[in-house]
Design a protein around this motif. Structure first.
Motif, short mmCIF file in Angstrom:
data_model
loop_
_atom_site.label_atom_id
_atom_site.label_comp_id
_atom_site.label_asym_id
_atom_site.label_seq_id
_atom_site.Cartn_x
_atom_site.Cartn_y
_atom_site.Cartn_z
N ILE A 253 3.78 -8.55 1.74
CA ILE A 253 4.51 -7.38 1.25
C ILE A 253 4.83 -6.44 2.41
O ILE A 253 5.94 -5.92 2.51
N GLY A 254 3.86 -6.23 3.28
CA GLY A 254 4.08 -5.36 4.42
C GLY A 254 5.18 -5.85 5.34
O GLY A 254 5.83 -5.06 6.04
N GLN A 255 5.43 -7.15 5.33
CA GLN A 255 6.48 -7.76 6.16
C GLN A 255 7.78 -7.96 5.38
O GLN A 255 8.72 -8.57 5.88
N ASN A 256 7.83 -7.43 4.14
CA ASN A 256 8.99 -7.63 3.25
C ASN A 256 9.31 -9.11 3.08
O ASN A 256 10.48 -9.50 2.97
N ASN A 257 8.27 -9.92 3.05
CA ASN A 257 8.43 -11.37 2.85
C ASN A 257 8.38 -11.64 1.35
O ASN A 257 7.35 -12.03 0.80
N TRP A 258 9.51 -11.46 0.69
CA TRP A 258 9.55 -11.54 -0.77
C TRP A 258 9.61 -12.97 -1.28
O TRP A 258 9.57 -13.19 -2.50
N GLN A 259 9.72 -13.93 -0.39
CA GLN A 259 9.67 -15.33 -0.80
C GLN A 259 8.24 -15.81 -1.01
O GLN A 259 8.01 -16.86 -1.61
N HIS A 260 7.29 -15.03 -0.52
CA HIS A 260 5.89 -15.43 -0.65
C HIS A 260 5.46 -15.38 -2.12
O HIS A 260 5.80 -14.43 -2.85
N THR A 261 4.71 -16.36 -2.54
CA THR A 261 4.23 -16.43 -3.92
C THR A 261 3.47 -15.16 -4.29
O THR A 261 2.61 -14.70 -3.55
N ASP A 262 3.82 -14.59 -5.42
CA ASP A 262 3.18 -13.40 -5.99
C ASP A 262 3.49 -12.10 -5.27
O ASP A 262 3.01 -11.03 -5.68
N ALA A 263 4.29 -12.12 -4.20
CA ALA A 263 4.54 -10.89 -3.45
C ALA A 263 5.20 -9.83 -4.33
O ALA A 263 4.79 -8.66 -4.32
N LEU A 264 6.22 -10.21 -5.09
CA LEU A 264 6.92 -9.23 -5.92
C LEU A 264 6.02 -8.70 -7.04
O LEU A 264 6.03 -7.50 -7.32
N LYS A 265 5.26 -9.59 -7.65
CA LYS A 265 4.38 -9.17 -8.74
C LYS A 265 3.32 -8.19 -8.24
O LYS A 265 3.09 -7.13 -8.85
N VAL A 266 2.70 -8.52 -7.13
CA VAL A 266 1.65 -7.66 -6.59
C VAL A 266 2.24 -6.34 -6.08
O VAL A 266 1.67 -5.27 -6.27
N ALA A 267 3.41 -6.41 -5.43
CA ALA A 267 4.05 -5.18 -4.93
C ALA A 267 4.31 -4.21 -6.08
O ALA A 267 4.13 -2.99 -5.92
N LYS A 268 4.74 -4.73 -7.21
CA LYS A 268 5.00 -3.86 -8.37
C LYS A 268 3.70 -3.24 -8.87
O LYS A 268 3.66 -2.05 -9.21
N GLN A 269 2.63 -4.02 -8.89
CA GLN A 269 1.34 -3.50 -9.33
C GLN A 269 0.83 -2.41 -8.40
O GLN A 269 0.35 -1.36 -8.85
N VAL A 270 0.94 -2.64 -7.09
CA VAL A 270 0.49 -1.65 -6.12
C VAL A 270 1.33 -0.39 -6.23
O VAL A 270 0.81 0.74 -6.25
N SER A 271 2.64 -0.56 -6.32
CA SER A 271 3.54 0.59 -6.42
C SER A 271 3.24 1.44 -7.65
O SER A 271 3.17 2.67 -7.57
N ARG A 272 3.05 0.78 -8.79
CA ARG A 272 2.77 1.52 -10.02
C ARG A 272 1.47 2.31 -9.88
O ARG A 272 1.38 3.46 -10.32
#
Length: 227
Positions: A186-205
């Motif tokens: 997430i810190g590298q904006n590597n959105w192809q990584h498995t679960d990166a988008l899901k976890v990023a949304k959880q952290v952001s919320r």
């Protein structure tokens, strides 16, 4: 004569007779409340969101008066969930950015995000990354530094460990949580990584929740209504 400054209109609503109350985002002035007449002389203003203007303001109080307003670029056009997503950016700034705090970096992030959202209308898979990147940029500008490479104790995040976010500390090792590998991605904006988008949304919320309080976001409700 007041100087002309770039500005975006984040929100507008009727105010008194034949006036509008605007929330503006400006680089040096930050978020500014200002009043404008709907019509000045023969000129009737078309106040579009997501459009870059130049404005001149007058007044010594916190509520300014728009004395000059000119279009600097065409409005960016959005539809459906992309429109609600752009409104979400506006609402976050209106809710979270302090009055009259300079916003040079935020202004740049906002412009970049509008362009990214416009492009995402042709590549919808980029919508979520655009929103997450703006949220984390906004949090950083508000002083919440997120270290995506190290835990709160300074140790590097490890792939085989799980972490949770602790306010005013950072990521701490936990029995169950988010893997160090995903957080680094997430810190590298590597959105192809498995679960990166899901976890990023959880952290952001989690990070936004105490700042937003109990009042729901109107734009989020509109977005969710689309399914």
């Amino acid at each position: 004569m007041q100087p002309l400054c770039p500005a975006y209109i984040l929100h507008s609503r009727p105010f008194q007779d034949n006036k509008l109350l605007l929330q503006l985002l400006m680089p040096e002035q930050g978020r500014v409340s200002a009043v404008i007449r709907k019509r000045q002389g023969k000129q009737r203003f078309a106040l579009q969101p997501f459009q870059l203007f130049t404005v001149a303001l007058s007044g010594r109080s916190s509520l300014k008066t728009v004395t000059t307003l000119d279009e600097l670029a065409p409005a960016v056009r959005f539809n459906g969930k992309f429109l609600f997503s752009a409104l979400y950016l506006n609402e976050l700034i209106c809710r979270l950015w302090p009055d009259d705090m300079a916003a040079e970096q935020l202004f740049d992030h906002y412009q970049h995000s509008l362009v990214a959202l416009e492009q995402a209308q042709h590549t919808p898979e980029m919508l979520e990354p655009c929103l997450r990147e703006f949220e984390f940029s906004l949090l950083t500008e508000l002083g919440l530094q997120i270290d995506w490479q190290h835990a709160a104790d300074g140790a590097p995040l490890l792939a085989d460990l799980q972490y949770l976010w602790q306010p005013e500390q950072g990521f701490v090792v936990a029995g169950r949580g988010w893997s160090g590998t995903v957080l680094q991605a997430i810190g590298q904006n590597n959105w192809q990584h498995t679960d990166a988008l899901k976890v990023a949304k959880q952290v952001s919320r989690q990070l936004l929740a105490p700042l937003l309080g109990d009042k729901p976001l109107h734009s989020r409700a509109l977005f969710n209504a689309l399914g």
